[in-house]
Design a protein around this motif. Sequence first.
Motif, mmCIF file in Angstrom:
data_model
loop_
_atom_site.group_PDB
_atom_site.id
_atom_site.type_symbol
_atom_site.label_atom_id
_atom_site.label_comp_id
_atom_site.label_asym_id
_atom_site.label_seq_id
_atom_site.Cartn_x
_atom_site.Cartn_y
_atom_site.Cartn_z
ATOM 1 N N VAL A 174 -9.379 -7.985 4.593
ATOM 2 C CA VAL A 174 -9.575 -6.309 5.065
ATOM 3 C C VAL A 174 -11.083 -6.233 5.992
ATOM 4 C CG1 VAL A 174 -9.242 -3.891 4.507
ATOM 5 C CG2 VAL A 174 -8.222 -5.746 3.004
ATOM 6 N N GLU A 280 3.825 -0.211 1.637
ATOM 7 C CA GLU A 280 3.436 1.146 1.391
ATOM 8 C C GLU A 280 4.583 1.664 0.605
ATOM 9 O OE1 GLU A 280 0.483 2.593 1.775
ATOM 10 O OE2 GLU A 280 -0.258 1.198 3.088
ATOM 11 N N ARG A 312 -9.266 3.392 -3.690
ATOM 12 C CA ARG A 312 -9.250 2.596 -2.299
ATOM 13 C C ARG A 312 -10.308 3.167 -1.350
ATOM 14 N NH1 ARG A 312 -4.381 4.447 -0.273
ATOM 15 N NH2 ARG A 312 -6.034 6.134 0.750
ATOM 16 N N ARG A 316 -13.610 0.921 -0.062
ATOM 17 C CA ARG A 316 -13.876 0.698 1.276
ATOM 18 C C ARG A 316 -15.368 0.665 1.852
ATOM 19 N NH1 ARG A 316 -9.587 0.999 5.212
ATOM 20 N NH2 ARG A 316 -11.025 2.146 6.703
ATOM 21 N N ILE A 330 -12.723 -4.418 -1.905
ATOM 22 C CA ILE A 330 -11.631 -3.891 -1.051
ATOM 23 C C ILE A 330 -10.647 -5.095 -0.532
ATOM 24 C CG2 ILE A 330 -12.741 -4.096 1.225
ATOM 25 C CD1 ILE A 330 -10.013 -1.375 -0.009
ATOM 26 N N THR A 334 -6.883 -5.146 -2.653
ATOM 27 C CA THR A 334 -5.688 -5.095 -1.725
ATOM 28 C C THR A 334 -4.870 -6.071 -1.830
ATOM 29 O OG1 THR A 334 -7.123 -3.663 0.035
ATOM 30 C CG2 THR A 334 -4.996 -4.559 0.694
ATOM 31 N N SER A 338 -1.240 -6.028 -3.785
ATOM 32 C CA SER A 338 0.062 -6.623 -3.072
ATOM 33 C C SER A 338 0.846 -7.466 -3.635
ATOM 34 C CB SER A 338 -0.249 -7.123 -1.540
ATOM 35 O OG SER A 338 -0.794 -8.320 -1.595
ATOM 36 N N GLU A 426 -3.509 1.172 10.127
ATOM 37 C CA GLU A 426 -4.287 1.619 9.079
ATOM 38 C C GLU A 426 -3.998 3.270 8.847
ATOM 39 O OE1 GLU A 426 -8.495 0.448 7.322
ATOM 40 O OE2 GLU A 426 -8.579 1.703 9.390
ATOM 41 N N THR A 431 -3.044 1.781 2.804
ATOM 42 C CA THR A 431 -3.418 0.491 2.142
ATOM 43 C C THR A 431 -3.297 -0.755 2.483
ATOM 44 O OG1 THR A 431 -3.010 2.009 -0.103
ATOM 45 C CG2 THR A 431 -3.050 -0.393 -0.341
ATOM 46 N N PHE A 432 -2.166 -0.881 3.548
ATOM 47 C CA PHE A 432 -1.723 -2.426 3.702
ATOM 48 C C PHE A 432 -1.950 -2.409 5.260
ATOM 49 C CE2 PHE A 432 0.216 -1.709 -0.563
ATOM 50 C CZ PHE A 432 -0.331 -2.600 -0.977
ATOM 51 N N TYR A 435 -4.671 -4.890 6.521
ATOM 52 C CA TYR A 435 -4.396 -6.123 5.731
ATOM 53 C C TYR A 435 -3.640 -6.672 6.410
ATOM 54 C CZ TYR A 435 -3.483 -9.099 1.496
ATOM 55 O OH TYR A 435 -3.206 -10.012 0.684
#
Length: 542
Positions: A174, A280, A312, A316, A330, A334, A338, A426, A431-432, A435
């Motif tokens: 990330v 998500e 989260r 960051r 982060i 993440t 996941s 984003e 969140t993903f 990523y």
Amino acid sequence: MPRSTQGRVRSFALVGALVAGVGLAGTAGTAAAAEDTVAKPAVVGATAAVNWGTCSSDTLAGVPADQVKFYSCARYRVPIDHDNASLGTIDIALLKRAARTPDKRVGSLFLNPGGPGGSGLRMPISGQYYFQPQVLDRFDLVGFDPRGVGQSNPLRCFTTQEDADEVFGAQIPVPLSRAEISGTLASYRDYGRFCKNNAGSLLNHMSTKDVVRDLDTLRAAVGDQKLTFVGFSYGTLIGSTYTSMFPKQSRAIVIDGNVDPALRTSDGVQYDRERAQGFEISLDGFLKRCDQVGAKCAFSDGTPRAKFDELREYLRKQPITIPGGGTVDINSFTGGVSSVLYSPGAFPGLAEDLQALYNVLHPAGAQAQTLQAKQLKVLTGGKQGLADQNPDSPYTSDDSYFAVNCSDKPFKIKQEQVPDIAAKWERESRTFGRYQAFADTAGCPVWPAKKPDVYRGPWRAKTDVPVVVVSNFYDPATQYRFGQRMAAELGNSRLLSVDAFGHCILGDALGVDKAVADYLTDLKVPANGQVFQPNVQPFETS
């Protein structure tokens, strides 16, 4: 890739496990050399038959002594390019578990775990976990490593582990700062250069179409007129491509945890965007379920969604240090979340970890004291150091994940567009989104494969028997909409929906397992539109 609500960790669940080696009797080189000294194989039609023999002890690790008799191994030679024999050949590694009641044997059942890049060789050994007894009785289960994977001529971009560590160590999952972003993009360019220099001619022949042509050859080589196949995750693209290319050679095809084949092979950027959205959806379902079950979920006090978002956003900006040692940043946060979304059996552990992190930000009396001895269960603490003990140690992994993905998924962008794409994703997938953009999308625009031969449809070829499409409502990696689209895009299908979390479901939903068993053995087609329940829901015990 398949998951487990009861905490079983299947060997093909996580990308990190996909390159684990398994032993065959001899290496690829020695097997090839030995062929000159053995009897010429029998021929099935125009196709040489598979010569089954004994397996190495490594391959059969964990198999009870009284079960070894059911297993045999082989290597089968296929061309690198099915349309150009001059490029040479590779050997596909195979493992068979013989039907337990041979007098009632239907044929062979080929298996693929997904990935792409998943080693399917040992799948027949774990078949008891996701098939009903009648399937084990009546089919030879056949596992194989697809081309470029595991024991099947692994495609390798590096010659030393140190080179691989240097490239992969520069990839930030990330990346937020300008330096992290530019360093990650540069590492993918380095990756592409290593692959161009070291991977050889196989690099341009790693598409799913190439795998499917291998599979059809293997089908004929084991003596089956038609293919019976179960594929998980990316294996659903193998299954759907096979039915589209060879509809009349398709007997019974089950695909679990489905991709959207039309989107995946026409627009890699949009496919990856929607993949982030799937994670998500799954995360939101986890947080809502946590709220619903109350005390059964350690993260339920207050509002789980708001607490998660606070964690989260804090991460960051800076990592969280755990009292007693270790940090979570982060990237590990993440990646850890996941991974857990694949396996609902790990949801209680994730909830405990999230609450532990939240308690660091909001310490209160006894809670803070308890935290001193708290060890995180599923979220790893910080980065692992890169080992550099043996200079020029050989590279033993493979690079099939990008080799397949970057062949199949067209990316009509330049790599320098990725940061803007990541920022956009984003905003919609907080969140993903970033990523996903840097995990997959950033590498393919600079991948060095030249004009791979890819099947991009049509997908509506009609098989004699409908394809069974299985899809979970809260599958993170292949969201439910993908399953709906797969069923709609195929020419003849049945969609079985499951009100379940996790990636793939066979072996964890008895209703689905029974329907699949009847379909595989007797071609009994399940009714369309059924909704099944998993054996165990998250935060419940069996």
